[in-house]
Scaffold this motif. Structure first.
Motif, mmCIF file in Angstrom:
data_model
loop_
_atom_site.group_PDB
_atom_site.id
_atom_site.type_symbol
_atom_site.label_atom_id
_atom_site.label_comp_id
_atom_site.label_asym_id
_atom_site.label_seq_id
_atom_site.Cartn_x
_atom_site.Cartn_y
_atom_site.Cartn_z
ATOM 1 N N PRO A 38 0.810 -1.223 0.000
ATOM 2 C CA PRO A 38 0.000 0.000 0.000
ATOM 3 C C PRO A 38 0.843 1.273 0.000
ATOM 4 O O PRO A 38 0.504 2.243 -0.677
ATOM 5 C CB PRO A 38 -0.823 -0.108 1.291
ATOM 6 N N GLN A 39 1.939 1.269 0.734
ATOM 7 C CA GLN A 39 2.799 2.454 0.772
ATOM 8 C C GLN A 39 3.424 2.697 -0.597
ATOM 9 O O GLN A 39 3.537 3.841 -1.035
ATOM 10 C CB GLN A 39 3.882 2.275 1.844
ATOM 11 N N ARG A 42 0.709 3.918 -3.081
ATOM 12 C CA ARG A 42 0.263 5.242 -2.642
ATOM 13 C C ARG A 42 1.252 6.328 -3.081
ATOM 14 O O ARG A 42 0.851 7.431 -3.459
ATOM 15 C CB ARG A 42 0.068 5.246 -1.115
ATOM 16 N N ILE A 46 -0.213 9.392 -5.196
ATOM 17 C CA ILE A 46 -0.117 10.778 -4.713
ATOM 18 C C ILE A 46 0.619 11.637 -5.728
ATOM 19 O O ILE A 46 0.215 12.766 -6.024
ATOM 20 C CB ILE A 46 0.553 10.829 -3.332
ATOM 21 N N ARG A 71 -4.796 0.842 -10.714
ATOM 22 C CA ARG A 71 -4.186 0.812 -9.386
ATOM 23 C C ARG A 71 -4.464 -0.499 -8.657
ATOM 24 O O ARG A 71 -3.574 -1.042 -7.996
ATOM 25 C CB ARG A 71 -4.682 1.996 -8.563
ATOM 26 N N ARG A 75 -1.694 -2.993 -7.132
ATOM 27 C CA ARG A 75 -1.681 -3.401 -5.725
ATOM 28 C C ARG A 75 -1.662 -4.919 -5.613
ATOM 29 O O ARG A 75 -0.917 -5.486 -4.824
ATOM 30 C CB ARG A 75 -2.898 -2.834 -5.002
#
Length: 131
Positions: A38-39, A42, A46, A71, A75
Motif C-alpha cells: 500500500p505504501q 500510494r 499521490i 491501481r 496493488r
C-alpha cells in the motif's frame, strides 16, 4: 527502522525519458523505499494526483485511468511481490514509475566502533559569505 535481519519491501523510482531525442538517456527523478505494497502504490498515486492538473488532456486521461482502473491491478501484483510500472506521456516526455520488490539489508552501526582511517579524511565543504 532498525532491524538485525533483512526485511521485504519495495524500491520505487520515477524516471523521465525524452522521446524526441534518442541520444538522451532516461533520467532518475526520485526514489523511495516503501515497506508495504500500500505504501508503494500510494507513492505513485499521490504523485500522479499532484501532477495531473499540469498534464495535457491525453496524459491526464492516462493518469486517471491508472488511478481508477490500474491501481488495483498494481496493488495485487505488489502483494504477490511482482514488479510493476506506471507510465504517462506528456508532450515528448514519458514519465515512468517503477516499483520492485526488494530485501532491505540492515546497516552496521557506527557507534562504539573504530572507523577506517579514510573516514576521518572527509572535510565538509563550507561556503564563504561574500560581501
Amino acid at each position: 527502522m532498525l532491524k538485525d535481519e533483512p526485511w521485504p519491501g519495495f524500491w520505487c523510482e520515477c524516471w523521465t525519458e525524452d522521446l524526441t531525442n534518442d541520444a538522451e538517456q532516461p533520467t532518475l527523478r526520485a526514489s523511495f523505499d516503501a515497506y508495504s505494497a500500500p505504501q508503494a502504490d500510494r507513492w505513485v498515486a499521490i504523485t500522479l494526483r499532484t501532477i495531473t492538473p499540469a498534464l495535457d488532456p491525453d496524459a491526464s486521461d492516462e493518469a486517471w485511468h491508472w488511478l481508477y482502473f490500474g491501481r488495483i491491478k498494481t496493488r495485487r501484483a505488489l502483494l504477490r511481490f511482482e514488479p510493476c510500472s506506471v507510465s504517462v506521456t506528456q508532450a515528448g516526455t514519458r514519465i515512468t514509475w517503477t516499483i520492485r520488490p526488494v530485501l532491505f539489508l540492515p546497516l552496521a552501526h557506527r557507534q562504539g566502533i573504530k572507523l577506517p582511517a579514510c573516514a576521518y579524511d572527509f572535510k565538509p565543504h563550507t561556503t564563504r559569505a561574500t560581501d
